[in-house]
Design a protein around this motif. Structure first.
Motif, PDB file in Angstrom:
ATOM      1  N   MET A 179       0.847  -1.183   0.000  1.00 49.52           N
ATOM      2  CA  MET A 179       0.000   0.000   0.000  1.00 49.52           C
ATOM      3  C   MET A 179       0.887   1.238   0.000  1.00 49.52           C
ATOM      4  N   VAL A 180       0.678   2.099  -0.971  1.00 50.50           N
ATOM      5  CA  VAL A 180       1.400   3.359  -1.038  1.00 50.50           C
ATOM      6  C   VAL A 180       0.381   4.487  -1.158  1.00 50.50           C
ATOM      7  N   ASN A 181       0.568   5.534  -0.373  1.00 50.92           N
ATOM      8  CA  ASN A 181      -0.295   6.699  -0.455  1.00 50.92           C
ATOM      9  C   ASN A 181       0.406   7.807  -1.228  1.00 50.92           C
ATOM     10  N   PHE A 182      -0.345   8.426  -2.129  1.00 49.42           N
ATOM     11  CA  PHE A 182       0.165   9.521  -2.938  1.00 49.42           C
ATOM     12  C   PHE A 182      -0.680  10.755  -2.657  1.00 49.42           C
TER      13      PHE A 182
ATOM     14  N   VAL B 258      -7.524   2.224  -6.619  1.00 50.87           N
ATOM     15  CA  VAL B 258      -7.221   3.564  -6.147  1.00 50.87           C
ATOM     16  C   VAL B 258      -8.374   3.967  -5.232  1.00 50.87           C
ATOM     17  N   SER B 259      -8.038   4.280  -3.972  1.00 53.23           N
ATOM     18  CA  SER B 259      -9.032   4.747  -3.000  1.00 53.23           C
ATOM     19  C   SER B 259      -8.665   6.162  -2.577  1.00 53.23           C
ATOM     20  N   MET B 260      -9.670   7.018  -2.498  1.00 50.40           N
ATOM     21  CA  MET B 260      -9.450   8.403  -2.103  1.00 50.40           C
ATOM     22  C   MET B 260      -9.621   8.531  -0.589  1.00 50.40           C
TER      23      MET B 260
ATOM     24  N   PHE C 286      -4.448   9.720  -2.153  1.00 52.70           N
ATOM     25  CA  PHE C 286      -4.881   8.515  -2.855  1.00 52.70           C
ATOM     26  C   PHE C 286      -4.120   7.310  -2.310  1.00 52.70           C
ATOM     27  N   ASP C 287      -4.862   6.281  -1.925  1.00 56.43           N
ATOM     28  CA  ASP C 287      -4.283   4.996  -1.509  1.00 56.43           C
ATOM     29  C   ASP C 287      -4.258   4.128  -2.756  1.00 56.43           C
ATOM     30  N   CYS C 288      -3.066   3.859  -3.269  1.00 52.80           N
ATOM     31  CA  CYS C 288      -2.924   3.134  -4.533  1.00 52.80           C
ATOM     32  C   CYS C 288      -2.316   1.761  -4.294  1.00 52.80           C
ATOM     33  N   ARG C 289      -2.948   0.751  -4.832  1.00 50.96           N
ATOM     34  CA  ARG C 289      -2.461  -0.623  -4.733  1.00 50.96           C
ATOM     35  C   ARG C 289      -2.358  -1.181  -6.145  1.00 50.96           C
ATOM     36  N   GLY C 290      -1.127  -1.402  -6.576  1.00 48.90           N
ATOM     37  CA  GLY C 290      -0.899  -1.922  -7.925  1.00 48.90           C
ATOM     38  C   GLY C 290      -0.713  -0.847  -8.974  1.00 48.90           C
TER      39      GLY C 290
END
Length: 166
Positions: free
Chosen positions: A1-4, A80-82, A106-110
């Motif tokens: 999990m990486v947050n941008f 992508v989750s906000m 944004f929580d981005c997975r993949g």
């Protein structure tokens, strides 16, 4: 999990508080950007759009997310989750010093978001207090005349970046 964290900056002339029409956590504001696959590195050809008020089941079906899709090149799933609550308007003070204002997390997975596109649905106000609504930044700038304040207002040199946050 990486947050941008989406960060924006611009040159603001006699104008301040640039943000989405309904505020930084506007549930109807659409964010447009391209996605880079975390597996194969392929970047989507078309812009992807996400809004807070639209959710879909995640690929595994255990939770809701704002976007779930497969990479067209390697078929790997990504979401992508906000995450609202981290955004602030771009003020004239920030713009004058060349600093960026955070807009949305944004929580981005993949996937990794790249190339944010400024579109329509923005608001700002002149330094004299005149409100400007439904600003369209898709052409890269906005200029108008503030009748009340008797001065020109302008937004130009729009910039955006996605910063990794923990």
């Amino acid at each position: 999990m990486v947050n941008f964290l989406l960060m924006i900056s611009a040159e603001l002339e006699n104008i301040t508080n640039l943000q989405p029409q309904g505020g930084c956590d506007d549930p109807n504001f659409t964010y447009y950007f391209k996605l880079k696959c975390g597996n194969c590195g392929e970047i989507t050809q078309k812009e992807t759009c996400v809004t807070l008020n639209e959710t879909v089941p995640s690929a595994k079906g255990r939770s809701e997310t704002n976007l779930a899709q497969k990479c067209k090149f390697c078929s790997r799933d990504g979401t992508v989750s906000m995450i609202p609550g981290r955004g602030h308007p771009l003020t004239q003070e920030l713009a004058e010093t060349g600093k960026y204002a955070p807009l949305m997390l944004f929580d981005c997975r993949g996937y990794e978001p790249v190339d944010f596109l400024f579109g329509s649905g923005w608001k700002a106000e002149s330094i004299e207090g005149t409100k400007f609504n439904d600003i369209d930044l898709s052409e890269g700038e906005f200029s108008e005349y503030d009748e009340k304040g008797e001065c020109p207002v302008m937004i130009s040199n729009l910039r955006a970046s996605f910063d990794v946050v923990k």
